[in-house]
Write an enzyme that holds these catalytic residues in place. Structure first.
Site, mmCIF file in Angstrom:
data_model
loop_
_atom_site.group_PDB
_atom_site.id
_atom_site.type_symbol
_atom_site.label_atom_id
_atom_site.label_comp_id
_atom_site.label_asym_id
_atom_site.label_seq_id
_atom_site.Cartn_x
_atom_site.Cartn_y
_atom_site.Cartn_z
ATOM 1 N N ASP A 168 45.026 10.591 39.864
ATOM 2 C CA ASP A 168 44.313 10.719 38.601
ATOM 3 C C ASP A 168 43.223 11.774 38.804
ATOM 4 O O ASP A 168 42.327 11.609 39.644
ATOM 5 C CB ASP A 168 43.710 9.365 38.239
ATOM 6 C CG ASP A 168 42.891 9.386 36.966
ATOM 7 O OD1 ASP A 168 42.105 10.330 36.754
ATOM 8 O OD2 ASP A 168 43.022 8.430 36.185
ATOM 9 N N ASP A 183 43.796 22.081 32.998
ATOM 10 C CA ASP A 183 44.741 22.101 31.875
ATOM 11 C C ASP A 183 45.369 20.721 31.785
ATOM 12 O O ASP A 183 46.457 20.472 32.296
ATOM 13 C CB ASP A 183 45.800 23.180 32.099
ATOM 14 C CG ASP A 183 46.586 23.504 30.833
ATOM 15 O OD1 ASP A 183 46.284 22.919 29.776
ATOM 16 O OD2 ASP A 183 47.500 24.345 30.914
#
Length: 254
Positions: A124, A144
């Site tokens: 994560d 992104d």
């Protein structure tokens, strides 16, 4: 991709690919393009907005680039990761939550295997970036982070951008792709300015597809127009990026 705490592996979107004869595209279960690769030039950057994510090159000496470190949050089709590793010869790390994205990039998008200068961490991004190993470690941080709906960045708070700032060296830069509604962009810009200071933030005009790349500096720096032009010409000559054209589209936000 969404945070692991909110998305189990089984709930992550399925990765698919398509081609138009010259370009291969990566999708996350929808028609939205999440990345691309030129079949005849797999280590070049095909999409305009992804090229603009390299605008941090305008703020460093070209000869210093191979000695610098790059980090991408969100692997996509690995265009940035491959370019930093293969073309710029940088020590390169990417953080991606979806193992299927990594597998597809290795099989279909020419992403090399991990090695001394290249690593992909399955994690994560919002949690991983806070680890001490990343503090003050990177000269270029490219963010992104979109899910399959591509409506707004998944990680976009002032706290997240503060964590990104902490991961940069003193002359490091963050570039982030902001795609979505005007209200989403303004909120993202406010979060970036809160974390970096408005005097450290630069923005491109949106692409035709609606992607706006924003750059934030760890230490605010305002080169003259002539200095930027000289640097842009060097970037364009060395690495084939349309950096001179960027200067018509890129300016400080304040």
């Amino acid at each position: 991709m969404k945070a692991a705490s909110r998305k189990t592996a089984s709930a992550l979107p399925e990765v698919t690919i398509s081609e138009d004869g010259e370009v291969r595209f990566l999708h996350l279960g929808t028609e939205w393009i999440q990345g691309s690769m030129l079949l005849e030039a797999p280590f070049e950057i095909e999409l305009d907005y992804v090229q603009r994510m390299m605008a941090w090159l305008l703020f460093v000496e070209p000869d210093s680039v191979p000695s610098r470190r790059a980090l991408q949050l969100g692997l996509g089709s690995a265009a940035l990761t491959k370019f930093c590793f293969k073309k710029l010869r940088m020590d390169t790390t990417a953080i991606e939550i979806n193992p299927q994205v990594l597998a597809v990039c290795r099989q279909w998008f020419k992403l090399p295997a991990d090695g001394p200068r290249l690593r992909v961490l399955l994690a994560d991004a919002g949690e991983e970036i806070r680890r001490a190993v990343h503090v003050a470690a990177y000269d270029a941080l490219q963010v992104d982070l979109y899910d399959h709906e591509a409506a707004a960045p998944v990680l976009d708070s002032p706290d997240f951008y503060a964590d990104c700032r902490a991961a940069l060296t003193d002359d490091g830069c963050l570039t982030v792709n902001l795609f979505g509604r005007d209200a989403s962009y303004e909120r993202s810009l406010q979060s970036l300015c809160a974390a970096f200071g408005a005097d450290a933030v630069w923005a491109f005009k949106p692409t035709r597809e609606g992607n706006t790349v924003v750059l934030a500096q760890r230490t605010p720096l305002r080169p003259t127009r002539m200095e930027l032009l000289a640097r842009a010409e060097a970037v364009q000559t060395r690495w084939g990026l349309p950096a001179v054209k960027w200067l018509k589209l890129f300016k400080p936000v304040s």
